[in-house]
Scaffold this motif. Structure first.
Motif, PDB file in Angstrom:
ATOM      1  N   GLU A  60       0.823  -1.210   0.000  1.00 41.45           N
ATOM      2  CA  GLU A  60       0.000   0.000   0.000  1.00 41.45           C
ATOM      3  C   GLU A  60       0.860   1.265   0.000  1.00 41.45           C
ATOM      4  N   LYS A  61       2.051   1.164   0.598  1.00 38.55           N
ATOM      5  CA  LYS A  61       2.950   2.328   0.693  1.00 38.55           C
ATOM      6  C   LYS A  61       4.065   2.278  -0.360  1.00 38.55           C
ATOM      7  N   SER A  62       3.981   1.317  -1.270  1.00 44.55           N
ATOM      8  CA  SER A  62       5.054   1.113  -2.247  1.00 44.55           C
ATOM      9  C   SER A  62       5.114   2.246  -3.270  1.00 44.55           C
ATOM     10  N   SER A  63       6.316   2.563  -3.700  1.00 50.75           N
ATOM     11  CA  SER A  63       6.511   3.542  -4.774  1.00 50.75           C
ATOM     12  C   SER A  63       6.768   2.851  -6.112  1.00 50.75           C
ATOM     13  N   ASP A  64       6.697   1.524  -6.102  1.00 49.56           N
ATOM     14  CA  ASP A  64       6.931   0.741  -7.317  1.00 49.56           C
ATOM     15  C   ASP A  64       5.688   0.789  -8.201  1.00 49.56           C
ATOM     16  N   ALA A  68       0.246  -0.876  -9.915  1.00 47.94           N
ATOM     17  CA  ALA A  68      -0.646  -1.206 -11.032  1.00 47.94           C
ATOM     18  C   ALA A  68      -1.489  -2.448 -10.735  1.00 47.94           C
ATOM     19  N   LEU A  69      -1.022  -3.288  -9.805  1.00 49.35           N
ATOM     20  CA  LEU A  69      -1.773  -4.500  -9.451  1.00 49.35           C
ATOM     21  C   LEU A  69      -3.011  -4.197  -8.606  1.00 49.35           C
ATOM     22  N   LYS A  70      -3.015  -3.033  -7.968  1.00 55.36           N
ATOM     23  CA  LYS A  70      -4.161  -2.554  -7.184  1.00 55.36           C
ATOM     24  C   LYS A  70      -4.639  -3.587  -6.145  1.00 55.36           C
ATOM     25  N   PHE A  71      -3.697  -3.945  -5.265  1.00 55.90           N
ATOM     26  CA  PHE A  71      -4.027  -4.883  -4.192  1.00 55.90           C
ATOM     27  C   PHE A  71      -5.056  -4.269  -3.238  1.00 55.90           C
ATOM     28  N   PRO A  72      -5.930  -5.090  -2.669  1.00 55.18           N
ATOM     29  CA  PRO A  72      -6.848  -4.576  -1.634  1.00 55.18           C
ATOM     30  C   PRO A  72      -6.097  -4.423  -0.313  1.00 55.18           C
ATOM     31  N   LYS A  73      -6.731  -3.778   0.649  1.00 55.10           N
ATOM     32  CA  LYS A  73      -6.157  -3.664   1.979  1.00 55.10           C
ATOM     33  C   LYS A  73      -6.183  -5.027   2.657  1.00 55.10           C
ATOM     34  N   SER A  74      -5.281  -5.191   3.610  1.00 56.61           N
ATOM     35  CA  SER A  74      -5.236  -6.443   4.355  1.00 56.61           C
ATOM     36  C   SER A  74      -6.508  -6.614   5.182  1.00 56.61           C
ATOM     37  N   GLY A  75      -6.944  -7.859   5.301  1.00 54.82           N
ATOM     38  CA  GLY A  75      -8.119  -8.141   6.123  1.00 54.82           C
ATOM     39  C   GLY A  75      -7.764  -8.390   7.580  1.00 54.82           C
TER      40      GLY A  75
END
Length: 252
Positions: free
Chosen positions: A184-188, A193-200
């Motif tokens: 979520e904090k990545s600058s890559d 671009a993968l648009k991961f969801p937040k952790s559950g």
């Protein structure tokens, strides 16, 4: 021309001028020998010129490869130094040194990684595999070129060893932290671009800073990456020596 000399010989024999004939025959032999020597010299000159042209072409091709290798290795060195700086930043926040404003997530995924170095060695390999490295007349340059592949092998072995310790840290984070929080904090751009969801899960990666095992793993990262950096610098110095010798040979 041959008929002309033959006629002279016949005239001398017919007139029974044996002494003059012998002198003439010796002179003719000398001329033939001189002609052969001149032909050999011309042939040697042409071969030498051809070899010099081949050497110059090889030197220029090698220079292209090694300038590329220098550029790529410089990039790897810069990246590795940045990773080491990130490790030191984390190490300065472990245990009772932790500051509440510090956020480990932006650094966490950056830490267990090794920049892979992929040099170009096509022209050098062609020369070595064909047995033509000897066309390079400069002994010092030939020695340095012969030293490059062993130096590169040492570097790749160090890369592989460092990667194994990266895997240990990655597994530790998998068990004790959250990669999604870090992503979520990545600058890559590729990760974003993968648009991961937040952790559950309710988990804070800053809690890793309170674990002595994590501190030791980060310390090991610095040690092994510093050793890799030393190998990279050795290779970079060798590349620069090779380029300097190549430029000296091609500018003559």
């Amino acid at each position: 021309m041959i008929k002309f000399f033959r006629k002279i010989r016949y005239d001398l024999m017919e007139k029974k001028k044996t002494g003059k004939y012998l002198k003439y025959a010796i002179g003719e032999i000398i001329l033939v020998v001189i002609g052969i020597l001149i032909a050999l010299q011309l042939n040697n000159y042409n071969e030498s010129l051809n070899q010099s042209n081949q050497e110059l072409k090889a030197l220029n091709n090698l220079k292209l490869d090694f300038k590329y290798n220098e550029s790529e290795l410089n990039k790897s060195i810069i990246e590795l130094k940045e990773i080491n700086n990130a490790c030191f930043t984390i190490l300065n926040q472990t245990g009772n040194k932790h500051e509440e404003t510090f956020d480990i997530d932006s650094l966490l995924q950056f830490t267990p990684s090794v920049p892979q170095y992929f040099p170009q060695n096509g022209f050098l390999m062609d020369l070595m595999n064909s047995g033509n490295l000897g066309i390079i007349k400069n002994d010092k340059l030939r020695y340095k070129l012969s030293s490059w592949l062993p130096a590169l092998e040492t570097l790749k072995n160090r890369e592989n060893l460092t990667s194994k310790f990266d895997d240990i840290l990655i597994i530790y984070i998998i068990k004790n932290g959250s990669w999604l929080n870090s992503d979520e904090k990545s600058s890559d751009k590729e990760i974003n671009a993968l648009k991961f969801p937040k952790s559950g899960f309710e988990i804070n990666n800053n809690d890793l800073l309170q674990n002595i095992e994590f501190e030791n793993l980060i310390e090991n990262q610095i040690v092994y990456k510093s050793q890799l950096l030393d190998n990279q610098i050795v290779c970079l110095e060798l590349i620069r020596e090779i380029i300097m010798l190549l430029e000296s040979e091609t500018n003559e």
